[in-house]
Scaffold this motif. Structure first.
Motif, PDB file in Angstrom:
ATOM      1  N   ALA A  10      75.215  15.911  14.454  1.00  0.00           N
ATOM      2  CA  ALA A  10      74.683  15.953  13.086  1.00  0.00           C
ATOM      3  C   ALA A  10      74.902  14.636  12.343  1.00  0.00           C
ATOM      4  N   ASP A  11      76.020  13.956  12.584  1.00  0.00           N
ATOM      5  CA  ASP A  11      76.288  12.707  11.856  1.00  0.00           C
ATOM      6  C   ASP A  11      75.378  11.563  12.312  1.00  0.00           C
ATOM      7  N   LYS A  12      74.684  11.718  13.422  1.00  0.00           N
ATOM      8  CA  LYS A  12      73.750  10.683  13.905  1.00  0.00           C
ATOM      9  C   LYS A  12      72.316  10.918  13.410  1.00  0.00           C
ATOM     10  N   TYR A  13      72.082  12.029  12.723  1.00  0.00           N
ATOM     11  CA  TYR A  13      70.743  12.300  12.201  1.00  0.00           C
ATOM     12  C   TYR A  13      70.335  11.274  11.145  1.00  0.00           C
ATOM     13  N   SER A  14      71.302  10.605  10.548  1.00  0.00           N
ATOM     14  CA  SER A  14      70.999   9.588   9.531  1.00  0.00           C
ATOM     15  C   SER A  14      70.916   8.183  10.132  1.00  0.00           C
TER      16      SER A  14
ATOM     17  N   GLN B  12      60.178   7.820  21.132  1.00  0.00           N
ATOM     18  CA  GLN B  12      60.971   7.171  20.088  1.00  0.00           C
ATOM     19  C   GLN B  12      62.360   7.801  20.007  1.00  0.00           C
ATOM     20  N   LEU B  13      62.411   9.124  20.047  1.00  0.00           N
ATOM     21  CA  LEU B  13      63.693   9.823  19.956  1.00  0.00           C
ATOM     22  C   LEU B  13      64.565   9.566  21.187  1.00  0.00           C
ATOM     23  N   ILE B  14      63.947   9.419  22.347  1.00  0.00           N
ATOM     24  CA  ILE B  14      64.705   9.062  23.554  1.00  0.00           C
ATOM     25  C   ILE B  14      65.349   7.692  23.362  1.00  0.00           C
TER      26      ILE B  14
ATOM     27  N   GLY C 191      77.036  14.621  36.680  1.00  0.00           N
ATOM     28  CA  GLY C 191      77.356  14.034  35.390  1.00  0.00           C
ATOM     29  C   GLY C 191      76.756  12.644  35.188  1.00  0.00           C
ATOM     30  N   GLY C 192      76.110  12.094  36.210  1.00  0.00           N
ATOM     31  CA  GLY C 192      75.479  10.792  36.072  1.00  0.00           C
ATOM     32  C   GLY C 192      74.050  10.930  35.570  1.00  0.00           C
ATOM     33  N   GLN C 193      73.350   9.807  35.561  1.00  0.00           N
ATOM     34  CA  GLN C 193      71.956   9.828  35.132  1.00  0.00           C
ATOM     35  C   GLN C 193      71.060   9.732  36.346  1.00  0.00           C
ATOM     36  N   ASP C 194      69.892  10.368  36.244  1.00  0.00           N
ATOM     37  CA  ASP C 194      68.962  10.269  37.363  1.00  0.00           C
ATOM     38  C   ASP C 194      68.109   9.028  37.254  1.00  0.00           C
TER      39      ASP C 194
ATOM     40  N   THR D  87      70.087   4.378  22.619  1.00  0.00           N
ATOM     41  CA  THR D  87      70.728   3.319  21.842  1.00  0.00           C
ATOM     42  C   THR D  87      72.093   3.765  21.332  1.00  0.00           C
ATOM     43  N   ASN D  88      72.228   5.059  21.105  1.00  0.00           N
ATOM     44  CA  ASN D  88      73.492   5.628  20.614  1.00  0.00           C
ATOM     45  C   ASN D  88      74.349   6.207  21.734  1.00  0.00           C
ATOM     46  N   GLY D  89      74.033   5.860  22.978  1.00  0.00           N
ATOM     47  CA  GLY D  89      74.837   6.316  24.105  1.00  0.00           C
ATOM     48  C   GLY D  89      74.644   7.782  24.462  1.00  0.00           C
TER      49      GLY D  89
END
Length: 178
Positions: A46-50, A155-157, A175-178, A162-164
Motif C-alpha cells: 500500500a505504501d508504494k501506491y503513491s 507500465q505497471l510491470i 523463488g527465482g524469476q523465469d 523498478t521497485n524490486g
C-alpha cells in the motif's frame, strides 16, 4: 440420412460458436489482463501506491484509477449502464487506497467484460463517438479497451520491477524469476 443430419448439426454448432468469436476472444483477453493487473495490485504494498518514476508522471495508484476510469468509459461507449455509485468525473481523484482501487478495478473489469461478451454482431457495428479523430464502432471500443489494458499492464510491470517487485506470475517454484 443419419450422416447428413450429423453433418448439419456439426455445421450449426460451428456456426453458432463462430458468431460470438470476437466477443469471446476480446472478453477473454480483457479477463486475462484484469487478472494480471489484479495480481500486480495485490503484490505492491500500500505504501508504494503513491510511487511514481518522476514528478508529473502518474503514481502506481493513479495508473490503476486511470484503468478503472477507462474501463467504464469504453463500456459506456459500448452501451453498458454504469452503476450509479460510480462518479465518472471523480474516479481518478477519489480512489486513493489500495483496497478502494482493487475493488474498483474488479468492478470496472466486470462491467467492460460483460458488455463485450454480451454484445451482438449488430451492437459491435454501431458507430460511437470518441474525443479523438476517426470513425469508430463499438468493436473499436472493445479493441481499444484491450490495448489500453495491455499498455498499462506493461507500465505497471515496469513500476513493479523498478521497485524490486517481481510480477507474481514470473516467480518460479524455487523463488527465482523465469
Amino acid at each position: 440420412m443419419k450422416t447428413l443430419l450429423l453433418l448439419s448439426a456439426m455445421v450449426a454448432c460451428l456456426s453458432l460458436q463462430a458468431q460470438n468469436q470476437f466477443q469471446n476472444e476480446a472478453s477473454g483477453t480483457l479477463a486475462f489482463y484484469s487478472d494480471r493487473i489484479m495480481q500486480l495490485a495485490d503484490a505492491v504494498p500500500a505504501d508504494k501506491y503513491s510511487w511514481s518514476p518522476e514528478e508529473g508522471v502518474r503514481t502506481f495508484g493513479e495508473v490503476l484509477a486511470h484503468v478503472v476510469s477507462a474501463n467504464y468509459f469504453f463500456a459506456m461507449k459500448m452501451g453498458a449502464v454504469i452503476p450509479e455509485t460510480v462518479d465518472m468525473m471523480g474516479i481518478e481523484k477519489t480512489l486513493k487506497t489500495k483496497e478502494q482501487l482493487k475493488t474498483a478495478l474488479q468492478d470496472s473489469y466486470k462491467v467492460v467484460i460483460d458488455v463485450v461478451k454480451n454484445s451482438s454482431k449488430a451492437d459491435l457495428e454501431e458507430k460511437v463517438e470518441f474525443p479523438f479523430p476517426g470513425e469508430f464502432t463499438s468493436m473499436s471500443a472493445a479493441l481499444i479497451a484491450v490495448s489500453h489494458s495491455s499498455e498499462h499492464m506493461g507500465q505497471l510491470i515496469a513500476y513493479c520491477r523498478t521497485n524490486g517487485i517481481t510480477p507474481p506470475w514470473s516467480v518460479t517454484d524455487e523463488g527465482g524469476q523465469d
